[in-house]
Design a protein around this motif. Sequence first.
Motif, mmCIF file in Angstrom:
data_model
loop_
_atom_site.group_PDB
_atom_site.id
_atom_site.type_symbol
_atom_site.label_atom_id
_atom_site.label_comp_id
_atom_site.label_asym_id
_atom_site.label_seq_id
_atom_site.Cartn_x
_atom_site.Cartn_y
_atom_site.Cartn_z
ATOM 1 N N UNK A 78 0.817 -1.218 0.000
ATOM 2 C CA UNK A 78 0.000 0.000 0.000
ATOM 3 C C UNK A 78 0.851 1.269 0.000
ATOM 4 N N UNK A 79 2.027 1.217 0.639
ATOM 5 C CA UNK A 79 2.862 2.418 0.698
ATOM 6 C C UNK A 79 4.186 2.276 -0.016
ATOM 7 N N UNK A 80 4.258 1.295 -0.916
ATOM 8 C CA UNK A 80 5.536 1.003 -1.581
ATOM 9 C C UNK A 80 6.074 2.198 -2.366
ATOM 10 N N UNK A 81 5.188 2.895 -3.085
ATOM 11 C CA UNK A 81 5.644 4.028 -3.898
ATOM 12 C C UNK A 81 6.098 5.217 -3.052
ATOM 13 N N UNK A 82 5.732 5.220 -1.766
ATOM 14 C CA UNK A 82 6.141 6.300 -0.857
ATOM 15 C C UNK A 82 7.316 5.890 0.017
ATOM 16 N N UNK A 134 7.332 3.357 2.120
ATOM 17 C CA UNK A 134 6.879 2.811 3.399
ATOM 18 C C UNK A 134 6.803 1.294 3.272
ATOM 19 N N UNK A 135 7.580 0.608 4.103
ATOM 20 C CA UNK A 135 7.660 -0.846 4.017
ATOM 21 C C UNK A 135 6.402 -1.497 4.577
ATOM 22 N N UNK A 157 4.191 -3.749 6.891
ATOM 23 C CA UNK A 157 4.330 -4.035 8.318
ATOM 24 C C UNK A 157 2.976 -4.465 8.860
ATOM 25 N N UNK A 158 2.992 -5.116 10.036
ATOM 26 C CA UNK A 158 1.754 -5.517 10.673
ATOM 27 C C UNK A 158 0.937 -4.308 11.096
ATOM 28 N N UNK A 159 1.669 -3.243 11.502
ATOM 29 C CA UNK A 159 1.020 -2.008 11.938
ATOM 30 C C UNK A 159 1.748 -0.802 11.358
ATOM 31 N N UNK A 160 1.006 0.265 11.135
ATOM 32 C CA UNK A 160 1.595 1.548 10.760
ATOM 33 C C UNK A 160 1.265 2.563 11.850
ATOM 34 N N UNK A 161 2.274 3.281 12.289
ATOM 35 C CA UNK A 161 2.077 4.358 13.256
ATOM 36 C C UNK A 161 2.284 5.685 12.538
ATOM 37 N N UNK A 162 1.192 6.412 12.332
ATOM 38 C CA UNK A 162 1.261 7.734 11.715
ATOM 39 C C UNK A 162 1.308 8.790 12.820
ATOM 40 N N UNK A 163 2.169 9.784 12.666
ATOM 41 C CA UNK A 163 2.312 10.837 13.674
ATOM 42 C C UNK A 163 2.411 12.195 12.991
ATOM 43 N N UNK A 177 8.117 6.077 12.394
ATOM 44 C CA UNK A 177 9.349 6.766 12.752
ATOM 45 C C UNK A 177 10.083 7.389 11.586
ATOM 46 N N UNK A 178 9.647 7.109 10.365
ATOM 47 C CA UNK A 178 10.314 7.635 9.176
ATOM 48 C C UNK A 178 9.721 8.988 8.817
#
Length: 556
Positions: A75-79, A81-82, A84-90, A105-106
């Motif tokens: 879903x986030x490959x083009x951006x 973003x690897x 993962x089981x979870x995504x933490x957006x901040x 954290x990226x």
Amino acid sequence: MLDLLHIENIAIIEQADIAFRPGFNALTGETGAGKSIVIDALSAVLGQRASRELIRTGADHAFVSAVFSHIPEGLGEDLGVADAQEWLLQREIYTDGKNVCRCNGRPMTVTQLRTLGSRLLNIHGQHDGQQLLDETQHIVYLDQYGRYEPLQSAYSAQFSVLQDIRRKISDLEMNEAEKERRMDSLRFQIAELERAKLQPGEDEELSERRNLLRNSEKFISALQGADFCLNGGDNDAGALSLLRQAQEHLASVRNLSDSFSELHDRLEGIYSDLYDIAYTVQDKKEEFEFTPGELDAVEGRCDLLYRLKKKYGATVEQMLEYLDKCRQELDEMTCADDTLAHLKKQEEKARREVMAAAGELSRQRKAVAKELEQRILTELRELNMGSIRFEVAFEEKKPDASGIDEVRFLMSANVGEDLRPIQKIASGGELARIMLAMKNVFSSQERIGTMVFDEVDTGVSGRAAQKVAEKMARISREKQVLCVTHLPQIAAMADTHFSVEKGVSDGRTFTKVQELSRQQRREELARLTGGEQLSQTMLDGAEELLAAAEKFKKTV
């Protein structure tokens, strides 16, 4: 799916953690308690516009984070973003306008965060239904559903070619008098530049020669003086002659001592260098020749170049480039008739290709429109709009960037009534339900796992409200649903119910969000129905709503 939303210093929310669950999540509370602030915070962490005014009074920054799970692969490959089981957006928002955004954290930009957020969650606000009143958006909705990007791309490419050809034709089909004036101007400029007989780099050479000529007396005097000192005159010995004499004096003793030999050799080296210098001075003196009128000629040439530079370019090279452009433009205008005839043929060919591509796109749209009509009608019947008729109407128009189709959504809400544009007959409640139906149809084609409805029940009541609640329950069996609502029928249908309450502590207003138990839900539904003063009748009615909702959810 959205698992956790953490909020710090957003408006009147000092701090809140909301653990959303799968299925249907409802948020209720009094008007002004802060329900929409929760949605604003969620929008912010998804990269939507967030004003610094959103920051709680007295705080220097606001912070929002959201944990998403069950992320589709890639879903986030083009951006970058690897998986993962979870995504933490901040996202941190500072009073000076600075934003700090991260995913796992990226660091990322607000634009990247917004792109990522749009793939995770879809927010449908209470004003979205008003978009249906704008007929220019109807074709956008249809194309969004159709997903025929290759046909749209093919048409856009052909239309762009046609537009380019027509621009060229327009340039050639200028007013005849204007054309003659332009050609006369071009001929004058070409003649003026050609008479100048410009040579690349000559302005630098002329500048150097002018400086030399202006200071010729100084140069000649300097060279003559240097020559006299080095070579001497008829009666005077120069430095070279004296240096040779010194060397000859030392030659007689060079073999008697190593130190005298070294002095002799050093003099020989100096004499050799001085000899080269002396002849270079003589060469310069002989080269320095000019005629009396040369300075005037150079000055005149420099003045000519100066005047031309003011009109045609800062350097000779730029003026020569301008000359080439003028010649080319004049040639094109001279041969305009031939060129125009050729372009006309190209235009006709491009027009046929555009119409062919537009026709194919239109056929696909009309086929998709029939499917969209049936799906929306099915959804609307489930929303207590059984007698409604809905149609996607087409009218052909002059080709533009979108094609040849003018698209309008027509409806008839009552039996026996003619189909009419939505904006002329749909009530607020009908708009809300139509938009809900469209959102559900569109979302079924997307990989988005969470849908948020922010007070979309405006104008809906009674049996229609019950049908909206049942529709959201059905949607929640395939996607996670978050709904801010004032209607007890919708809140009762939720699998998880949150209460948003406002209070005052230490002279400051604050908002808290808490998940309600079964008993607390009963009391909250009673308040939504009848107000703060709860009666047993109101509580019994709330219990009936909960029981009916639980019974219905077992069937979906």
